[in-house]
Design a protein around this motif. Structure first.
Motif, mmCIF file in Angstrom:
data_model
loop_
_atom_site.group_PDB
_atom_site.id
_atom_site.type_symbol
_atom_site.label_atom_id
_atom_site.label_comp_id
_atom_site.label_asym_id
_atom_site.label_seq_id
_atom_site.Cartn_x
_atom_site.Cartn_y
_atom_site.Cartn_z
ATOM 1 N N SER A 207 -9.328 18.228 -6.726
ATOM 2 C CA SER A 207 -9.621 16.831 -7.019
ATOM 3 C C SER A 207 -9.504 16.017 -5.742
ATOM 4 C CB SER A 207 -8.660 16.285 -8.077
ATOM 5 O OG SER A 207 -8.926 14.919 -8.333
ATOM 6 N N ALA A 208 -10.366 14.996 -5.613
ATOM 7 C CA ALA A 208 -10.366 14.100 -4.451
ATOM 8 C C ALA A 208 -10.346 12.660 -4.934
ATOM 9 C CB ALA A 208 -11.595 14.336 -3.574
ATOM 10 N N VAL A 209 -9.356 11.868 -4.435
ATOM 11 C CA VAL A 209 -9.174 10.474 -4.848
ATOM 12 C C VAL A 209 -9.246 9.590 -3.606
ATOM 13 C CG1 VAL A 209 -7.678 8.819 -6.006
ATOM 14 C CG2 VAL A 209 -7.725 11.207 -6.773
ATOM 15 N N THR A 210 -9.992 8.485 -3.701
ATOM 16 C CA THR A 210 -10.117 7.524 -2.609
ATOM 17 C C THR A 210 -9.553 6.185 -3.069
ATOM 18 O OG1 THR A 210 -12.119 8.613 -1.807
ATOM 19 C CG2 THR A 210 -11.695 6.388 -1.012
ATOM 20 N N LEU A 211 -8.651 5.589 -2.260
ATOM 21 C CA LEU A 211 -8.048 4.291 -2.568
ATOM 22 C C LEU A 211 -8.839 3.193 -1.872
ATOM 23 C CD1 LEU A 211 -4.242 5.181 -2.119
ATOM 24 C CD2 LEU A 211 -5.675 5.387 -4.169
ATOM 25 N N CYS A 212 -9.334 2.207 -2.656
ATOM 26 C CA CYS A 212 -10.136 1.099 -2.112
ATOM 27 C C CYS A 212 -9.418 -0.214 -2.388
ATOM 28 C CB CYS A 212 -11.531 1.065 -2.738
ATOM 29 S SG CYS A 212 -12.493 2.572 -2.510
ATOM 30 N N LYS B 83 0.808 -1.226 0.000
ATOM 31 C CA LYS B 83 0.000 0.000 0.000
ATOM 32 C C LYS B 83 0.844 1.281 0.000
ATOM 33 C CE LYS B 83 -4.140 1.792 2.312
ATOM 34 N NZ LYS B 83 -5.089 1.584 3.442
ATOM 35 N N PRO B 84 1.892 1.430 0.827
ATOM 36 C CA PRO B 84 2.725 2.642 0.748
ATOM 37 C C PRO B 84 3.461 2.781 -0.580
ATOM 38 C CG PRO B 84 3.039 1.520 2.849
ATOM 39 C CD PRO B 84 2.271 0.594 1.976
ATOM 40 N N LEU B 85 3.921 1.656 -1.147
ATOM 41 C CA LEU B 85 4.618 1.710 -2.430
ATOM 42 C C LEU B 85 3.671 2.127 -3.551
ATOM 43 C CD1 LEU B 85 7.169 1.234 -4.063
ATOM 44 C CD2 LEU B 85 6.583 -1.212 -4.180
ATOM 45 N N ILE B 86 2.430 1.656 -3.492
ATOM 46 C CA ILE B 86 1.441 2.061 -4.510
ATOM 47 C C ILE B 86 1.152 3.555 -4.402
ATOM 48 C CG2 ILE B 86 -0.958 1.744 -5.249
ATOM 49 C CD1 ILE B 86 -0.738 -1.169 -4.355
ATOM 50 N N LEU B 87 1.077 4.091 -3.175
ATOM 51 C CA LEU B 87 0.879 5.535 -3.007
ATOM 52 C C LEU B 87 2.050 6.318 -3.590
ATOM 53 C CD1 LEU B 87 -0.729 7.906 -1.814
ATOM 54 C CD2 LEU B 87 0.488 7.534 0.342
ATOM 55 N N VAL C 225 -6.511 5.625 -16.545
ATOM 56 C CA VAL C 225 -5.955 4.293 -16.327
ATOM 57 C C VAL C 225 -4.700 4.429 -15.471
ATOM 58 C CG1 VAL C 225 -4.999 2.222 -17.409
ATOM 59 C CG2 VAL C 225 -6.840 3.479 -18.537
ATOM 60 N N PHE C 226 -4.666 3.633 -14.392
ATOM 61 C CA PHE C 226 -3.500 3.609 -13.518
ATOM 62 C C PHE C 226 -2.799 2.269 -13.700
ATOM 63 C CE2 PHE C 226 -1.596 2.477 -9.367
ATOM 64 C CZ PHE C 226 -0.670 3.507 -9.269
ATOM 65 N N GLU C 227 -1.566 2.307 -14.179
ATOM 66 C CA GLU C 227 -0.802 1.087 -14.440
ATOM 67 C C GLU C 227 0.141 0.800 -13.280
ATOM 68 O OE1 GLU C 227 2.440 -0.697 -17.678
ATOM 69 O OE2 GLU C 227 1.677 1.353 -17.852
ATOM 70 N N LEU C 228 0.111 -0.418 -12.814
ATOM 71 C CA LEU C 228 0.995 -0.830 -11.731
ATOM 72 C C LEU C 228 1.587 -2.192 -12.075
ATOM 73 C CD1 LEU C 228 2.062 -0.281 -8.829
ATOM 74 C CD2 LEU C 228 0.134 -1.637 -7.999
ATOM 75 N N ASN C 229 2.877 -2.199 -12.354
ATOM 76 C CA ASN C 229 3.591 -3.442 -12.660
ATOM 77 C C ASN C 229 4.855 -3.459 -11.801
ATOM 78 O OD1 ASN C 229 4.486 -5.810 -13.749
ATOM 79 N ND2 ASN C 229 5.018 -4.959 -15.759
ATOM 80 N N LEU C 230 4.718 -3.971 -10.596
ATOM 81 C CA LEU C 230 5.838 -3.979 -9.656
ATOM 82 C C LEU C 230 6.827 -5.081 -10.020
ATOM 83 C CD1 LEU C 230 3.877 -3.512 -6.280
ATOM 84 C CD2 LEU C 230 5.035 -1.775 -7.641
ATOM 85 N N THR C 231 8.080 -4.701 -10.157
ATOM 86 C CA THR C 231 9.138 -5.666 -10.456
ATOM 87 C C THR C 231 9.678 -6.272 -9.162
ATOM 88 O OG1 THR C 231 10.847 -3.945 -10.402
ATOM 89 C CG2 THR C 231 9.738 -4.350 -12.517
ATOM 90 N N ASP C 232 10.452 -7.330 -9.320
ATOM 91 C CA ASP C 232 11.052 -7.978 -8.148
ATOM 92 C C ASP C 232 12.054 -7.053 -7.456
ATOM 93 O OD1 ASP C 232 9.562 -10.216 -8.712
ATOM 94 O OD2 ASP C 232 11.171 -11.194 -9.858
ATOM 95 N N GLY C 233 12.740 -6.227 -8.249
ATOM 96 C CA GLY C 233 13.690 -5.292 -7.655
ATOM 97 C C GLY C 233 12.992 -4.232 -6.801
ATOM 98 N N GLU C 234 11.853 -3.747 -7.277
ATOM 99 C CA GLU C 234 11.099 -2.765 -6.496
ATOM 100 C C GLU C 234 10.556 -3.375 -5.210
ATOM 101 O OE1 GLU C 234 9.409 0.126 -10.082
ATOM 102 O OE2 GLU C 234 8.206 -1.560 -9.354
ATOM 103 N N LYS C 235 10.110 -4.605 -5.298
ATOM 104 C CA LYS C 235 9.608 -5.279 -4.090
ATOM 105 C C LYS C 235 10.730 -5.499 -3.083
ATOM 106 C CE LYS C 235 5.887 -7.716 -6.516
ATOM 107 N NZ LYS C 235 5.326 -9.052 -6.889
ATOM 108 N N GLN C 236 11.939 -5.826 -3.582
ATOM 109 C CA GLN C 236 13.074 -6.033 -2.682
ATOM 110 C C GLN C 236 13.474 -4.724 -1.993
ATOM 111 O OE1 GLN C 236 16.436 -7.819 -4.618
ATOM 112 N NE2 GLN C 236 17.648 -7.952 -2.727
ATOM 113 N N ILE C 237 13.476 -3.622 -2.739
ATOM 114 C CA ILE C 237 13.791 -2.321 -2.134
ATOM 115 C C ILE C 237 12.737 -1.956 -1.087
ATOM 116 C CG2 ILE C 237 14.011 0.147 -2.618
ATOM 117 C CD1 ILE C 237 15.128 -0.589 -5.359
ATOM 118 N N TYR C 238 11.497 -2.268 -1.381
ATOM 119 C CA TYR C 238 10.414 -1.985 -0.430
ATOM 120 C C TYR C 238 10.609 -2.775 0.865
ATOM 121 C CZ TYR C 238 5.676 -1.917 1.520
ATOM 122 O OH TYR C 238 4.595 -1.793 2.362
#
Length: 672
Positions: free
Chosen positions: A595-600, A470-474, A652-665
């Motif tokens: 603008s107001a955005v809500t994350l669900c 969730k923090p990485l997506i933000l 459209v919001f694109e999210l393609n998390l790589t293994d390197g990004e997950k490791q840094i997280y």
């Protein structure tokens, strides 16, 4: 003819004979029992085996000695009994030799013994036996019980319970006035609607606004035209002020329900300052006491209203005071200043005013403002509402004693909120007088809550399995650009559910921004209720001037007026429809775009979001819809399967998390 004379010696001899006879019979009974027991023992001993008897000569000798001893005892007892019989009666001397007469006398003595014993038992336990008989007589007879059950039960006559006679209430003047004031709640069902599109220049107001106030509106607030709520409330209050000078008849109270950012603060500050300043030809008494009290729910809102009041009273001799808990001024200094009667406008929170209520002089009070009333009435800290109203009503009745209700002076109560409650039970605590409900809305509809016209609502629905990131997506959302070219990386508020969440998220985002090389692009800060007033004010001023991202709680969801806020993100879902309105109302204020955005995350949060947003169809969105931001993992694959016409109009919001990004997280979480 003559009564028998009482002879004491005869009575003694008679009692002695009875006692001797009783002892003789008891001795004979004991002897008989002893003979009977000895006969049983003899039979038992005779039945013993011969081998044992022959083998133990000592046992035989002891046995024979025992038998001879018992016979001798029996003989001696018989001789004593015969002697007693000879001495007792001479007529029985001839019958001793006869064996048959002995048996008859023994049977007679046994019967007499039993009779004596029965008589003694009856005399000893007569009281117990009598109580037992009485108890048995009271027990129900099972034979008669069945017959009684078979009998028909007589019907019981039922009678209505009549109320007890009540005394009539005395026709007290105070009770009559209260019932007269609250005799109807039609004002709740018949509000006055005003269109949100109404605007009017301040210089065209009638009655006219004081020249000093006009100057401050132009120079300090850069405001020349009034919004709808300002047009409605300012003009009505100015008319009440002028009518009050000619006719002391009390005016009614106001309940204002208007959208966030519509200028409610100025709508009540302008009439209050106008009343205190008066016309240029009047001489104002500076030590008359507090003329206006403004109650707000939070400390940041106290600072904001205090700052606006100072700007509006610039160039006048009006003294404005704010009760700041935890500030530079101590409670003792505040009490001295309040007691000097030099304060004209008092701005405070409910808890702070309760501490000074004992020295508060409200004789000159003409305006009582309750801002963000729904939150204040819900918390009701220290029963502040009842305590403050008791203070005002007591002073009002004491100062105007003997005057008729039509000519008594009273303060005007102004109750304002963007989500004003219609719960009559809570509003009763305010003790309103002839209230008027004003709803600033685009149309006369059933929708009670109004959103700014320039606000755009959006939501992003994300799979629940990605909630761990969730923090990485933000952080990735800060780099996203929508169809209109808007970038969510500057001048925005991120709302979390608690102080701990805001502090933790602030640290984690700063660590990740440095790891991903975004530290120079983002300026992330945090503000919460754990900070002191000076630090909080410094953070707000820095954010208003330099921009950046400010992570906050619901502390900033009410009353904070910063026109620099361009967007709001609900990182954690709000708890109610009212909180949602107040959160997104921090942007698109005073006609600016926002603008107001809500994350669900997952179906559960999405259902809750729909329930909060569409609950009861209470929100007026001015004909706009909530935009759904489409979530995809592979943008190229999504574009191939999607319709081109709809794709061009959809965010459209694109999210393609790589293994390197997950490791840094993961490394950022460990270093937190």
């Amino acid at each position: 003819m003559f009564a028998t004379r009482f002879d004491p010696s005869a009575s003694q001899n008679g009692s002695q004979k009875v006692a001797d006879k009783k002892a003789r019979l008891l001795g004979k009974l004991k002897r008989k029992n002893r003979n009977h027991d000895s006969t049983k023992e003899t039979q038992k001993n005779n039945e013993l085996p011969t081998e044992d008897m022959d083998g133990d000569s000592e046992m035989k000798d002891a046995y024979s000695e025992n038998q001879s001893g018992e016979n001798q005892v029996d003989k001696s007892s018989d001789e004593q009994t015969l002697k007693r019989k000879r001495n007792g009666s001479d007529s029985d001397s001839d019958s001793i030799s006869d064996s048959s007469s002995d048996s008859e006398s023994e049977s007679e003595s046994d019967g007499e013994t039993k009779a004596v014993l029965d008589e003694e038992t009856k005399m000893t336990h007569s009281s117990i036996i009598s109580r037992f008989k009485n108890a048995m007589e009271k027990q129900p007879n099972p034979d008669t019980e069945e017959t009684e059950m078979d009998m028909e039960i007589e019907p019981i006559e039922l009678k209505d319970v009549a109320p007890l006679p009540q005394f009539k209430l005395p026709r007290d003047k105070h009770l009559y006035s209260q019932s007269y004031k609250n005799k109807s709640l039609d004002w709740l069902t018949k509000p006055a609607y005003y269109d949100t599109s109404i605007t009017k220049p301040f210089q065209d107001f009638q009655p006219s606004i004081h020249s000093i106030i006009m100057k401050n509106l132009k120079n300090e607030f850069k405001a020349e035209n009034a919004f709808s709520v300002q047009v409605t409330l300012i003009q009505e209050l100015l008319k009440d002020i002028i009518r009050g000078k000619l006719d002391p008849k009390p005016r009614g109270d106001y309940l204002i329900n208007a959208a966030t950012g519509s200028g409610k603060t100025l709508s009540y500050l302008v009439p209050i300052v106008q009343y205190i300043v008066g016309s240029s030809s009047e001489i104002r008494i500076k030590d008359s006491g507090i003329q206006s009290i403004i109650i707000v729910p939070t400390k940041p809102l106290v600072h904001q209203v205090y700052a606006d009041a100072l700007k509006l009273t610039k160039g006048t001799d009006i003294n404005v005071m704010a009760l700041k808990s935890g500030g530079d001024v101590s409670i003792s200094d505040e009490r001295k200043k309040i007691g000097s009667k030099l304060v004209d406008i008092l701005i405070t929170t409910p808890g702070r005013i309760v501490e000074h209520l004992d020295i508060l002089d409200v004789k000159a009070l003409r305006f009582l403002v309750v801002d963000e009333a729904d939150r204040l009435l819900n918390q009701n800290f220290q029963d502040w509402c009842d305590l403050v109203m008791d203070k005002i009503e007591t002073t009002y009745n004491a100062e105007n004693e003997g005057l008729d209700l039509k000519f008594k002076l009273r303060c005007i109560k102004l109750v304002l909120s963007a989500t004003l409650t219609t719960n009559s039970e809570k509003l009763t605590h305010l003790r309103l007088f002839r209230p008027r409900l004003v709803i600033v809305n685009s149309e006369s509809t059933s929708e009670l809550y109004q959103l700014p016209r320039t606000l755009d609502e959006k939501y992003l629905r994300i799979p629940e399995k990605l909630s761990y990131f969730k923090p990485l997506i933000l952080l990735r959302f800060f780099q996203w650009i929508d169809k209109s070219g808007f970038l969510y990386n500057n001048s925005g508020l991120i709302f979390t559910k608690s102080n701990e969440s805001s502090i933790r998220l602030n640290k984690l985002l700063n660590i990740m921004a440095d790891k991903f090389g975004m530290g120079t692009q983002l300026s992330i800060g945090s503000i919460n209720s754990m900070m002191d007033n000076q630090e909080r004010a410094k953070m707000l001023k820095k954010f208003d001037t330099n921009g950046g991202i400010l992570i906050c709680t619901d502390l900033l969801s009410r009353g904070i007026n910063l026109n620099s806020i361009k967007f709001v993100i609900n990182y954690d879902l709000p708890g109610s429809t009212k909180e949602y309105i107040h959160r997104i109302g921090r942007t698109a204020r005073a006609g600016n775009i926002g603008s107001a955005v809500t994350l669900c995350y997952g179906d559960g949060e999405f259902k809750w979001f729909k329930k909060v947003v569409y609950s009861g169809q209470q929100i007026n969105r001015n004909g706009k819809n909530i935009v759904d931001i489409k979530f995809v993992k592979d943008r190229a694959e999504a574009e191939e399967n999607a319709d081109k016409e709809t794709e061009e109009k959809t965010d459209v919001f694109e999210l393609n998390l790589t293994d390197g990004e997950k490791q840094i997280y993961e490394e950022c979480l460990k270093s937190l």
